[in-house]
Motif scaffolding. Structure first.
Motif, mmCIF file in Angstrom:
data_model
loop_
_atom_site.group_PDB
_atom_site.id
_atom_site.type_symbol
_atom_site.label_atom_id
_atom_site.label_comp_id
_atom_site.label_asym_id
_atom_site.label_seq_id
_atom_site.Cartn_x
_atom_site.Cartn_y
_atom_site.Cartn_z
ATOM 1 N N HIS A 78 13.974 55.894 -7.411
ATOM 2 C CA HIS A 78 14.300 54.461 -7.396
ATOM 3 C C HIS A 78 15.762 54.290 -7.005
ATOM 4 C CE1 HIS A 78 13.608 50.308 -8.465
ATOM 5 N NE2 HIS A 78 14.674 50.301 -9.235
ATOM 6 N N SER A 79 16.016 53.437 -6.051
ATOM 7 C CA SER A 79 17.376 53.339 -5.520
ATOM 8 C C SER A 79 18.017 51.974 -5.736
ATOM 9 C CB SER A 79 17.361 53.666 -4.019
ATOM 10 O OG SER A 79 16.417 52.855 -3.337
ATOM 11 N N ALA A 80 17.316 51.083 -6.423
ATOM 12 C CA ALA A 80 17.853 49.730 -6.613
ATOM 13 C C ALA A 80 18.641 49.619 -7.904
ATOM 14 C CB ALA A 80 16.723 48.706 -6.626
ATOM 15 N N GLY A 81 19.632 48.756 -7.885
ATOM 16 C CA GLY A 81 20.294 48.358 -9.117
ATOM 17 C C GLY A 81 19.457 47.303 -9.810
ATOM 18 N N THR A 82 20.072 46.543 -10.680
ATOM 19 C CA THR A 82 19.311 45.570 -11.459
ATOM 20 C C THR A 82 19.451 44.167 -10.891
ATOM 21 O OG1 THR A 82 21.199 45.359 -12.936
ATOM 22 C CG2 THR A 82 19.465 46.889 -13.591
ATOM 23 N N GLY A 83 18.478 43.338 -11.188
ATOM 24 C CA GLY A 83 18.537 41.940 -10.763
ATOM 25 C C GLY A 83 17.749 41.719 -9.483
ATOM 26 N N LEU A 84 17.205 40.511 -9.344
ATOM 27 C CA LEU A 84 16.338 40.199 -8.219
ATOM 28 C C LEU A 84 17.060 40.330 -6.881
ATOM 29 C CD1 LEU A 84 13.595 39.257 -7.238
ATOM 30 C CD2 LEU A 84 14.256 36.900 -7.726
ATOM 31 N N ALA A 85 18.306 39.850 -6.818
ATOM 32 C CA ALA A 85 19.041 39.898 -5.552
ATOM 33 C C ALA A 85 19.226 41.346 -5.098
ATOM 34 C CB ALA A 85 20.395 39.200 -5.702
ATOM 35 N N GLU A 86 19.541 42.222 -6.028
ATOM 36 C CA GLU A 86 19.745 43.625 -5.689
ATOM 37 C C GLU A 86 18.426 44.282 -5.288
ATOM 38 O OE1 GLU A 86 21.678 45.889 -4.877
ATOM 39 O OE2 GLU A 86 20.595 47.737 -5.383
ATOM 40 N N LEU A 87 17.338 43.925 -5.961
ATOM 41 C CA LEU A 87 16.028 44.473 -5.591
ATOM 42 C C LEU A 87 15.665 44.059 -4.168
ATOM 43 C CD1 LEU A 87 14.267 43.886 -9.015
ATOM 44 C CD2 LEU A 87 14.446 46.112 -7.881
ATOM 45 N N ILE A 88 15.963 42.815 -3.835
ATOM 46 C CA ILE A 88 15.699 42.334 -2.473
ATOM 47 C C ILE A 88 16.544 43.109 -1.470
ATOM 48 C CG2 ILE A 88 16.110 40.353 -0.950
ATOM 49 C CD1 ILE A 88 15.232 38.554 -3.354
ATOM 50 N N GLU A 89 17.817 43.286 -1.784
ATOM 51 C CA GLU A 89 18.706 44.003 -0.867
ATOM 52 C C GLU A 89 18.295 45.466 -0.718
ATOM 53 O OE1 GLU A 89 21.060 43.137 1.282
ATOM 54 O OE2 GLU A 89 20.385 41.109 0.769
ATOM 55 N N GLN B 212 5.821 39.567 2.734
ATOM 56 C CA GLN B 212 7.173 39.009 2.798
ATOM 57 C C GLN B 212 7.474 38.460 4.182
ATOM 58 O OE1 GLN B 212 10.133 41.491 1.024
ATOM 59 N NE2 GLN B 212 11.822 40.645 2.251
ATOM 60 N N VAL B 213 7.975 37.238 4.193
ATOM 61 C CA VAL B 213 8.412 36.601 5.446
ATOM 62 C C VAL B 213 9.868 36.211 5.244
ATOM 63 C CG1 VAL B 213 8.116 34.594 6.943
ATOM 64 C CG2 VAL B 213 6.103 35.771 6.015
ATOM 65 N N VAL C 185 -4.072 36.470 2.499
ATOM 66 C CA VAL C 185 -2.665 36.826 2.666
ATOM 67 C C VAL C 185 -1.792 35.586 2.481
ATOM 68 C CG1 VAL C 185 -0.962 37.915 4.171
ATOM 69 C CG2 VAL C 185 -3.370 38.608 4.307
ATOM 70 N N VAL C 186 -0.758 35.760 1.662
ATOM 71 C CA VAL C 186 0.191 34.679 1.389
ATOM 72 C C VAL C 186 1.470 34.935 2.188
ATOM 73 C CG1 VAL C 186 1.476 33.440 -0.399
ATOM 74 C CG2 VAL C 186 -0.696 34.580 -0.980
ATOM 75 N N ALA C 187 1.911 33.952 2.942
ATOM 76 C CA ALA C 187 3.220 34.038 3.611
ATOM 77 C C ALA C 187 4.284 33.794 2.543
ATOM 78 C CB ALA C 187 3.317 32.995 4.714
ATOM 79 N N PHE C 188 4.945 34.877 2.144
ATOM 80 C CA PHE C 188 5.750 34.845 0.916
ATOM 81 C C PHE C 188 7.250 34.921 1.232
ATOM 82 C CE2 PHE C 188 7.474 37.670 -2.626
ATOM 83 C CZ PHE C 188 7.810 36.600 -3.428
ATOM 84 N N PRO C 189 7.993 33.863 0.912
ATOM 85 C CA PRO C 189 9.435 33.861 1.162
ATOM 86 C C PRO C 189 10.183 34.632 0.078
ATOM 87 C CG PRO C 189 8.797 31.764 0.202
ATOM 88 C CD PRO C 189 7.535 32.567 0.345
ATOM 89 N N GLN C 190 10.084 35.949 0.129
ATOM 90 C CA GLN C 190 10.651 36.813 -0.917
ATOM 91 C C GLN C 190 12.159 36.628 -1.064
ATOM 92 O OE1 GLN C 190 9.274 39.951 -2.985
ATOM 93 N NE2 GLN C 190 11.021 38.834 -3.849
ATOM 94 N N CYS C 191 12.812 36.187 -0.014
ATOM 95 C CA CYS C 191 14.277 36.056 -0.058
ATOM 96 C C CYS C 191 14.710 34.603 -0.200
ATOM 97 C CB CYS C 191 14.884 36.669 1.200
ATOM 98 S SG CYS C 191 14.345 38.377 1.454
ATOM 99 N N GLY C 192 13.774 33.768 -0.651
ATOM 100 C CA GLY C 192 14.071 32.344 -0.747
ATOM 101 C C GLY C 192 13.799 31.658 0.584
ATOM 102 N N ILE C 193 13.834 30.326 0.543
ATOM 103 C CA ILE C 193 13.604 29.559 1.771
ATOM 104 C C ILE C 193 14.909 28.921 2.236
ATOM 105 C CG2 ILE C 193 12.382 27.566 2.759
ATOM 106 C CD1 ILE C 193 10.118 28.109 0.750
ATOM 107 N N LEU C 194 15.704 28.478 1.262
ATOM 108 C CA LEU C 194 16.896 27.696 1.588
ATOM 109 C C LEU C 194 18.134 28.566 1.762
ATOM 110 C CD1 LEU C 194 16.208 24.974 -1.134
ATOM 111 C CD2 LEU C 194 15.422 24.991 1.260
ATOM 112 N N ARG C 195 18.083 29.775 1.230
ATOM 113 C CA ARG C 195 19.277 30.633 1.251
ATOM 114 C C ARG C 195 19.554 31.198 2.635
ATOM 115 N NH1 ARG C 195 20.063 33.041 -4.454
ATOM 116 N NH2 ARG C 195 21.073 34.780 -3.405
#
Lengths: 398, 398
Positions: A77-88, A125-126, A153-163
């Motif tokens: 596992h190479s991610a730190g903690t928190g949603l933003a870090e998991l996304i990155e 993820q989209v 299949v769901v078109a999923f904005p894993q990184c947010g839509i507005l960001r």
């Protein structure tokens, strides 16, 4: 004829140790008859259920097939903690996986089917980094297993839509490219503007006449507020029965009175909910949701990916997790978990499963004295049948 | 010679995907050498580890072998809710099990060993209903597997000590009959007199010069108070290193400052703790306990019995539960769970395990790319070795 099959020697749920095994005739992809000593019409194949427990097939109502690494060499596992870090972390790594999204999603969808799920709703993820690549990989996996399972299949904005500018347009393109639903993600907690986020999601749903499935990790009063915002939009757009809230931690992080209000609101608007039986977050109020008429499904979430090492494609294993996390001991409650994982999930995606004559011949045979014993033992599935065709046996695809 | 063995092709923890496999020579029941291309002395048997992960053997630090029904026809759960009802339900049913306590305990201990545990601490219920029958059953199971595992037995007053006259005398008899430790059960919450209950327990321990292992489900300030009472007795009787608190829900139900006090107190008195990775109750503060020097072990608890349908004899499965319930994703934390389940539990029972030269040749080989992958996959154990002898292979006893 397609979808004709005779399954010998199974004990349909509800069952018990002293119920004799029966045969099940499938005809035209439907369950046609249950009885002892049934005769297969000429040319109809026969398979042996070995006296195992017969269940409706599982529905994985919440998977992320696009990120899976199941079957590949294990990566620490190479991610730190928190949603933003998991996304990155996912962004840093997904392109260099040993196999393409399509290959990985196809493998894990195959494992999921081999373990007994013939209905799957997967998010894809989209975002501006991956564009539609992940969606296309999941659509390819669906195509590869088209004769074995029904996949949404769901078109999923894993990184947010507005960001990130351009995401809404990508979601629009994803729906044109074959996505069945439009997703959302923590409109307040992650995307920082719940009204604008949900307005984009529901506008796309209305434009394309598709369903909605929103990831809502936000808990407490903030999460509860967003449940209300979602239900307001369901009412305004007449989308009863077409919207799902995934995770819905708000339901387990507000007080009993507020929870009652939210459950009633979801029931009134026929908004479904899915859970993945998380290990740390409190379980959803399963009984209250079901008694109130809310459709509840179970899913695998990510399956050994850059987000987490957990998950293995096995919805019976996940059913065990749901029972274990709820502390359920009576058989009736463990069987309720099986119902959530089979018929419940099917209802979330707008389909019907069951063990009655005329129901789709989507069934699983699993060794076990009783349904509860089968959940506890989690033995490889004897048979997996989709539309009257054997799609897996002995834990492997056929 | 007894305890001599050459294990070919294993990857000792810590390992990674690119670490080449080595051979391990066991001599006189100890790990004697690690290296590539080792040669077995004349007459020393060789076994193939298949390139699997090599771990110290598991320790089940908290089992209830006397109540198990594993391997028997599955019975629907028949108990109502609450500890008193669970106790009564067991009383209503245990005598009519299809097999004797001895047969049942022997079977489940065998499964536990086949899954990789070579050290087991089992509680055996001692009460006015069953007398010493359950203890004798567990002692017989220990004898049946004496060459395969080290087993400790706790004389456990499952029905309290003060609630039923004659229990203290039965505990005394149990210690004379071969029990290694004296147990206790919720001195306040269940037995209603914490001081008197603990005074009986510690007086028996002092009289027989045995260790103590107290079930403490009581949480919050009531549980914390009893942790203090236990530590006071440890100090008074100079029993550092000889006392265990099982479950210890108090540690996860008090605030951070009080938790710090309790953990420090347990560390100061070298009082160990065991957990069973419960599905509903909050996990223990694992890292805090270990960093503070408290010995922590993992156990299976009941194994498919009149109390609960859960449990299967597999400590690797239980290790997965521990990781899942803590939400651990980084490999280091999942490996910490493995350490709790192997060396940690061994330390609770006063033994040493490890993968260093000179350590006991009690090891497990399990397929997997890495230790974390092995925990996630939970594949049948390739080999289980106790004191340099292969006691199980391919998931079955040999």
């Amino acid at each position: 004829m397609t979808g004709d099959l005779l399954i010998r020697s199974v004990r349909p749920w509800p069952n018990s140790l002293d119920v004799p095994a029966v045969d099940v005739l499938c005809s035209g992809g439907k369950l046609a008859a249950f009885g002892t000593g049934l005769t297969a019409p000429p040319g109809v194949p026969e398979v042996d259920g070995g006296g195992g427990v017969l269940l409706p097939a599982f529905t994985d109502a919440h998977a992320h097939l696009d990120s899976t690494r199941l079957g590949l060499p294990f990566r620490p596992h190479s991610a730190g903690t928190g949603l933003a870090e998991l996304i990155e972390n996912d962004r840093r790594n997904w392109r260099t996986a040993e196999r393409t999204v399509s290959e990985r999603a196809t493998h894990t969808l195959g494992r999921t089917i081999a373990c007994g799920a013939t209905i799957v709703r997967s998010h894809a993820q989209v975002d501006v980094d991956s564009g539609l690549e992940k969606l296309e990989g999941v659509l390819a996996a669906r195509e590869a297993h088209a004769h074995r399972a029904h996949v949404e299949v769901v078109a999923f904005p894993q990184c947010g839509i507005l960001r990130e500018k351009g995401t809404a347009e990508l979601l629009d393109a994803a729906l044109r490219a074959g996505a069945d639903l439009v997703g959302g993600l923590d409109p307040a907690g992650y995307d920082r503007d719940p009204v604008k986020h949900l307005d984009v999601v529901f506008a796309l749903a209305e434009k394309h006449q598709r369903g909605v499935d929103v990831h809502l990790h936000d808990g407490g009063s903030l999460g509860a507020f967003q449940v209300e915002l979602i239900c307001e939009r369901v009412a305004a757009l007449d989308m009863r029965g077409k919207v799902t809230i995934s995770h819905a931690f708000a339901l387990s992080t507000v007080d009993a009175e507020r929870r009652r209000e939210l459950v009633d609101l979801m029931a009134e608007h026929d908004v479904a909910v899915t859970t993945v039986a998380p290990g740390v977050r409190d379980p959803l109020p399963l009984r209250q949701l079901r008694w109130s008429g809310v459709r509840v499904g179970l899913g695998q979430d990510g399956i050994r990916d850059y987000w987490s090492p957990y998950g293995n494609g096995d919805m019976l294993d996940r059913t065990w997790q749901l029972a274990y996390r709820n502390g359920f001991r009576p058989d009736a409650l463990i069987e309720m978990c099986v119902d959530v994982a089979t018929r419940g999930g099917a209802s979330v995606v707008g389909r019907t499963l069951g063990l009655t004559e005329g129901a789709p011949a989507d069934v699983v045979v699993v060794p076990g004295d009783t349904v509860t014993a089968a959940v506890m033992d989690r033995a490889p599935r004897t048979l997996v049948v989709h539309e009257g065709r054997v799609v897996a046996a002995g834990g492997e695809l056929v």
